[in-house]
Write a protein that holds these residues in place. Structure first.
Motif, PDB file in Angstrom:
ATOM      1  N   GLU A  65      -3.849   4.231   6.233  1.00  0.00           N
ATOM      2  CA  GLU A  65      -3.667   5.433   5.405  1.00  0.00           C
ATOM      3  C   GLU A  65      -2.228   5.932   5.485  1.00  0.00           C
ATOM      4  O   GLU A  65      -1.646   6.333   4.482  1.00  0.00           O
ATOM      5  CB  GLU A  65      -4.626   6.532   5.866  1.00  0.00           C
ATOM      6  N   GLN A  66      -1.643   5.883   6.681  1.00  0.00           N
ATOM      7  CA  GLN A  66      -0.274   6.358   6.850  1.00  0.00           C
ATOM      8  C   GLN A  66       0.744   5.351   6.321  1.00  0.00           C
ATOM      9  O   GLN A  66       1.696   5.730   5.644  1.00  0.00           O
ATOM     10  CB  GLN A  66       0.005   6.666   8.328  1.00  0.00           C
ATOM     11  N   THR A  67       0.543   4.059   6.631  1.00  0.00           N
ATOM     12  CA  THR A  67       1.532   3.061   6.210  1.00  0.00           C
ATOM     13  C   THR A  67       1.536   2.857   4.702  1.00  0.00           C
ATOM     14  O   THR A  67       2.556   2.468   4.135  1.00  0.00           O
ATOM     15  CB  THR A  67       1.305   1.703   6.900  1.00  0.00           C
ATOM     16  N   ASP A  81      10.025  -0.923  -0.109  1.00  0.00           N
ATOM     17  CA  ASP A  81      11.473  -1.113  -0.054  1.00  0.00           C
ATOM     18  C   ASP A  81      12.078  -0.585   1.242  1.00  0.00           C
ATOM     19  O   ASP A  81      13.108  -1.093   1.692  1.00  0.00           O
ATOM     20  CB  ASP A  81      12.151  -0.420  -1.232  1.00  0.00           C
ATOM     21  N   VAL A  82      11.464   0.413   1.838  1.00  0.00           N
ATOM     22  CA  VAL A  82      11.994   1.002   3.067  1.00  0.00           C
ATOM     23  C   VAL A  82      12.103  -0.065   4.157  1.00  0.00           C
ATOM     24  O   VAL A  82      13.096  -0.114   4.896  1.00  0.00           O
ATOM     25  CB  VAL A  82      11.104   2.177   3.536  1.00  0.00           C
ATOM     26  N   ILE A 119       5.473  -6.710   4.954  1.00  0.00           N
ATOM     27  CA  ILE A 119       4.394  -7.577   4.458  1.00  0.00           C
ATOM     28  C   ILE A 119       3.043  -6.928   4.723  1.00  0.00           C
ATOM     29  O   ILE A 119       2.167  -6.917   3.854  1.00  0.00           O
ATOM     30  CB  ILE A 119       4.482  -8.966   5.118  1.00  0.00           C
ATOM     31  N   TYR A 120       2.871  -6.379   5.908  1.00  0.00           N
ATOM     32  CA  TYR A 120       1.619  -5.683   6.234  1.00  0.00           C
ATOM     33  C   TYR A 120       1.389  -4.531   5.261  1.00  0.00           C
ATOM     34  O   TYR A 120       0.280  -4.337   4.757  1.00  0.00           O
ATOM     35  CB  TYR A 120       1.652  -5.174   7.674  1.00  0.00           C
ATOM     36  N   ASN A 121       2.439  -3.785   4.982  1.00  0.00           N
ATOM     37  CA  ASN A 121       2.349  -2.664   4.056  1.00  0.00           C
ATOM     38  C   ASN A 121       1.891  -3.138   2.678  1.00  0.00           C
ATOM     39  O   ASN A 121       1.029  -2.532   2.051  1.00  0.00           O
ATOM     40  CB  ASN A 121       3.712  -1.971   3.972  1.00  0.00           C
ATOM     41  N   LYS A 122       2.475  -4.243   2.197  1.00  0.00           N
ATOM     42  CA  LYS A 122       2.080  -4.792   0.892  1.00  0.00           C
ATOM     43  C   LYS A 122       0.616  -5.211   0.898  1.00  0.00           C
ATOM     44  O   LYS A 122      -0.121  -4.962  -0.061  1.00  0.00           O
ATOM     45  CB  LYS A 122       2.929  -6.017   0.541  1.00  0.00           C
ATOM     46  N   ASP A 178      -6.580   0.918   0.144  1.00  0.00           N
ATOM     47  CA  ASP A 178      -6.193   1.425  -1.174  1.00  0.00           C
ATOM     48  C   ASP A 178      -6.983   0.734  -2.278  1.00  0.00           C
ATOM     49  O   ASP A 178      -7.456   1.377  -3.204  1.00  0.00           O
ATOM     50  CB  ASP A 178      -4.709   1.197  -1.433  1.00  0.00           C
ATOM     51  N   ALA A 179      -7.118  -0.585  -2.171  1.00  0.00           N
ATOM     52  CA  ALA A 179      -7.858  -1.332  -3.185  1.00  0.00           C
ATOM     53  C   ALA A 179      -9.320  -0.912  -3.206  1.00  0.00           C
ATOM     54  O   ALA A 179      -9.919  -0.756  -4.271  1.00  0.00           O
ATOM     55  CB  ALA A 179      -7.744  -2.829  -2.924  1.00  0.00           C
ATOM     56  N   GLU A 180      -9.900  -0.705  -2.027  1.00  0.00           N
ATOM     57  CA  GLU A 180     -11.297  -0.260  -1.953  1.00  0.00           C
ATOM     58  C   GLU A 180     -11.457   1.127  -2.545  1.00  0.00           C
ATOM     59  O   GLU A 180     -12.379   1.384  -3.304  1.00  0.00           O
ATOM     60  CB  GLU A 180     -11.767  -0.236  -0.489  1.00  0.00           C
TER      61      GLU A 180
END
Length: 90
Positions: A18-20, A26-27, A66-69, A77-79
């Motif tokens: 939720e936080q990431t 880009d960060v 990569i984890y963030n993506k 998010d997808a769920e």
């Protein structure tokens, strides 16, 4: 016979996702580039050990990106998006 995927994430993983997911991807790329630039600067200033230490941050920043993506594309998010779209259709 199809097996139902009943694996769910724990509360800690959900909180981290939720936080990431709030951080733009880009960060992490910019942080990685900044670590490499800082490492190069330290190396030019003759601070070899500090340059190696900071230079090693680039790979973890890219992995976090990569984890963030992945979280954004297939994580909670997808769920959440599919659940909200399903509830809107009813």
């Amino acid at each position: 016979m199809l097996l139902d995927n009943e694996n769910t994430e724990g509360a800690t993983a959900k909180a981290i996702e939720e936080q990431t997911s709030k951080i733009p991807s880009d960060v992490y790329l910019y942080a990685s580039l900044a670590a490499m630039g800082t490492s190069l600067t330290l190396k030019c200033l003759g601070r070899k050990h500090n340059a190696l230490f900071v230079g090693q941050w680039a790979a973890p920043f890219l992995l976090l990106g990569i984890y963030n993506k992945l979280v954004k594309q297939s994580g909670h998010d997808a769920e959440d998006k599919s659940n909200s779209q399903t509830s809107q259709n009813y």
